[in-house]
Design an enzyme around this catalytic site. Structure first.
Site, short mmCIF file in Angstrom:
data_model
loop_
_atom_site.label_atom_id
_atom_site.label_comp_id
_atom_site.label_asym_id
_atom_site.label_seq_id
_atom_site.Cartn_x
_atom_site.Cartn_y
_atom_site.Cartn_z
N HIS A 464 -6.46 -25.75 -1.01
CA HIS A 464 -7.09 -26.90 -1.66
C HIS A 464 -6.08 -27.63 -2.57
CE1 HIS A 464 -10.52 -29.04 -3.64
NE2 HIS A 464 -9.62 -29.11 -4.60
N GLU A 465 -5.48 -26.86 -3.47
CA GLU A 465 -4.56 -27.49 -4.42
C GLU A 465 -3.33 -28.04 -3.69
OE1 GLU A 465 -5.70 -28.23 -7.13
OE2 GLU A 465 -7.40 -26.86 -7.12
N HIS A 468 -4.02 -31.50 -2.48
CA HIS A 468 -3.76 -32.50 -3.53
C HIS A 468 -2.26 -32.75 -3.64
CE1 HIS A 468 -7.74 -32.93 -5.16
NE2 HIS A 468 -7.85 -31.67 -5.50
N HIS A 471 -0.93 -35.02 -0.99
CA HIS A 471 -1.31 -36.41 -1.28
C HIS A 471 -0.32 -37.02 -2.28
CE1 HIS A 471 -5.19 -39.07 -1.86
NE2 HIS A 471 -4.31 -39.64 -1.08
ZN ZN Z 1 -9.53 -30.60 -6.04
#
Ligand code: ZN
Length: 676
Positions: A464-465, A468, A471
């Site tokens: 998940h991290e 990010h 991105h």
């Molecule tokens: Zn998040």
């Protein structure tokens, strides 16, 4: 290669305030100089020079703020906090700067504007929107009030977070009789023993940090201990529980709500929820409520079925367990999950050693996006356990770098997050500044000579991290205001992160990213099958829990009425939402809201729903991979170029449509969650 990175070892609390003050003074000077040097504003004469000094300030403060989160000390916290009013004041100075606003307006109206690229135009459009949101059109006395409110809100949210941290650290429980720990896995016991030893205590020490708290709630047969630890956790920073009143956030929360409401009304909104969505993908508050209530309605009956199943099951274990309490849910839930799928987090953990998982993650993004990730040594960091990596694309161009700080430790804020250390931008001389990210987790560190072994949830958190991080690091946008995660609406910013989680469940990916830490054997197929079946265990209950948080947050900000007596307002809203949508009952002493940092201590106010909103986008985006192949390079390339590289330069709805070929649909999320 030369990185231009912060020198963490030279960041000293005593120098922080003066260096930040100096940087802010310089920012203000440049703004005044820019405005007085010309009356024909262009990108190069207006946006670029201000962006340059703001970037310098950002790069100065980012490592300070980061260290305050991960290696805090009293001196550092004090120095960090002394800067908050200064930064807030600078934010207000810029937001309230009429000549600057007029300069942007003039630029937006000029012929020159039409010659700019999409990203540059978006930066200017966003700036004008934000100027309006920061009260530029207000009368002088209202503008003054706006500044006071902003400063106070920033102090209050910091106080809120400090209270939660202090309350978390104030509670420990020392167990000296091993019998009281029956059911607890060895890994948790070893960690608790190490914690006790650190404090020169005998036996086992438990805290309210997640790696310590969760195993107790999930595995301890000792119901009294579970109740005690749950009570301490669920009453942190409140008027209830073992430290009742000591770090109480009640007044902070009410003042925060009052001030947010006043701020929203100053700007011409009816309430803070309206103000919140002004910068989001959603266009009306009713759209958000309807979205959440639709999902809740579709999940509730399955949630009730899941709870009924759990209740029946608990009685088969313990005939007296007729009235399940909050501190029983995770415990019996884990037992039921084991019975149904005969698999536990602890059985899986040996298959997810740190080295396999991290290498596996890198392999996944190599297959999807052609990335190659290499570790750099001799990088100055804030802690010896931190690693640093470079990210290269398929043409072997360096695209960005990141720090990886995996383990929980004292004085480190709980949870996991990605943060911006340096952002991508084009410098005045045409060079590109490459992005650098912080990836922070709170996993168990290696104990007893074993490598760090992760639970599957922790693997998902890491992915998940990292989503990010991608991105932030893969953006090709050179206008810093909309590069990476900058300028991405909050309800779309979780798209890449939740999207990447999907590979943690893909057999094709698990085949190379799992491996028993002793034998190297990949996760056996029958365990994988069970794990996949277990994936949606109690998914409706989990969905409802997230919807409860989202609805509580949104309705609390939407329905606030300052003219009423609001003493019990927050609790009442939470109780109402729970009565309508929750299938489990929270004890009356539960003060979950007093530790709800996302909305009181962070930036998710009237925006917590963004997680679910983005889940719809990410599930639907992933469904294209399901249709065309989970490692399909064309689809990976399309995701890279349409979403990851574009940052905030275009509306997320447009970017999504460009990738998916149509509007987002809710179906994939419900299907992935096993809710039909
Ligand atoms: Zn998040």
């Amino acid at each position: 290669m030369a990185h231009s990175l912060p020198v963490f070892s030279e960041i000293l609390p005593k120098n922080i305030k003066s260096s930040v003050e100096q940087a802010i003074t310089n920012c203000k000077k440049v703004i005044e100089d820019v405005l007085s040097s010309t009356s024909e504003y262009t990108w190069q004469t207006l946006v670029e020079p201000i962006d340059e000094v703001d970037d310098t300030l950002g790069k100065l403060f980012s490592p300070i703020s980061h260290m305050n989160s991960v290696v805090s000390s009293d001196e550092l916290r004090e120095a960090y906090e002394s800067c908050l009013p200064l930064l807030s004041e600078y934010g207000t100075f810029v937001g309230q700067h009429k000549p600057l606003y007029q300069a942007y307006q003039q630029l937006a109206d000029s012929e020159h504007y039409n010659t700019l690229n999409i990203a540059q135009k978006k930066v200017i459009d966003n700036a004008l929107r934000d100027f309006k949101l920061s009260g530029i059109a207000l009368a002088d006395d209202q503008q003054k009030r706006y500044g006071e409110i902003s400063t106070r809100l920033s102090e209050l949210s910091s106080q809120f977070s400090n209270n939660v941290l202090d309350a978390t650290q104030a509670f420990t429980i020392n167990i000296t009789n091993e019998d009281e720990l029956s059911g607890l896995p060895e890994s948790a016991k070893e960690a608790a023993k190490a914690l006790a030893a650190e404090q020169n205590l005998s036996g086992w020490l438990f805290t309210l940090d997640f790696p310590s708290y969760l195993p107790v709630m999930t595995y301890c047969d000792n119901r009294e201990l579970r109740e005690k630890v749950y009570t301490a956790f669920a009453t942190r920073a409140s008027d209830q529980g073992p430290n009742a009143g000591e770090f109480d956030n009640s007044e902070n929360m009410l003042e925060i709500l009052n001030l947010r409401h006043e701020l929203a009304q100053l700007l011409g909104f009816n309430n803070y929820a309206e103000k919140s969505i002004e910068t989001k993908m959603a266009s009306q508050t009713s759209q958000v409520i309807q979205f959440l209530e639709d999902l809740a309605a579709k999940s509730k009956s399955q949630g009730e079925t899941e709870l009924a199943e759990l209740t029946e099951f608990a009685k088969t274990i313990d005939a007296s367990a007729t009235d399940l309490q909050a501190w029983d849910l995770a415990y019996y839930g884990e037992k039921l999950k084991q019975e149904k799928y005969s698999i536990s987090d602890e059985e899986l953990r040996p298959y997810f050693p740190e080295n396999k998982i991290v290498a596996g993650l890198f392999q996944v993004v190599h297959k999807l996006f052609g990335l190659t990730i290499t570790e750099c040594s001799d990088i100055d960091t804030w802690h010896k356990d931190v690693k640093f990596y470079d990210v290269f694309d398929s043409n072997n161009n360096l695209r960005g770098s990141f720090y990886l700080d995996l383990y929980a430790r004292a004085k480190k804020r709980g949870g996991a997050w990605m943060d911006d250390c340096i952002g991508r931008r084009e410098l005045a001389n045409g060079d590109i500044q490459l992005p650098v990210a912080y990836l922070t987790c709170n996993f168990n560190k290696p104990v007893g000579g074993k490598p760090a072994l992760f639970t599957h949830d922790e693997v998902v958190t890491l992915f998940h991290e990292f989503g990010h991080g991608l991105h932030h690091m893969l953006t090709q946008i050179n206008a810093s205001g909309v590069s990476g995660i900058n300028g991405v609406p909050w309800d779309a910013v979780e798209l890449p992160s939740q999207f990447l989680e999907n590979w943690c469940y893909e057999p094709e990916a698990l085949a190379f990213m799992s491996g028993h830490y002793e034998t190297g054997e990949p996760l056996p197929k029958e365990m994988l099958d069970k794990m996949l079946a277990a994936k949606n265990f109690q998914s409706a209950m989990q969905m409802l829990r997230q919807l409860e948080f989202s609805l509580f947050d949104f309705k609390m900000h939407l329905n606030f009425d300052a003219s009423k007596d609001n003493t019990n307002y927050i609790q009442n809203i939470l109780d109402e939402v729970r009565a309508e949508y929750s299938v489990t009952k929270a004890p009356s002493f539960n003060r979950f809201q007093h530790g709800f940092g996302h909305i009181f201590g962070g930036g998710y106010a009237a925006g917590y729903y963004s997680y679910k909103w983005a889940e719809v986008l990410s599930a639907d985006a992933f469904s294209r991979f399901e249709e065309e192949g989970v490692f399909n390079q064309q689809v990976g390339h399309d995701f890279l170029t349409n979403i990851l590289e574009k940052g905030g330069s275009q509306e997320p709805s447009e970017l999504f449509k460009a990738f998916r070929g149509r509007e987002p649909s809710i179906d994939a999320l419900l299907r992935h969650s096993g809710i039909l």
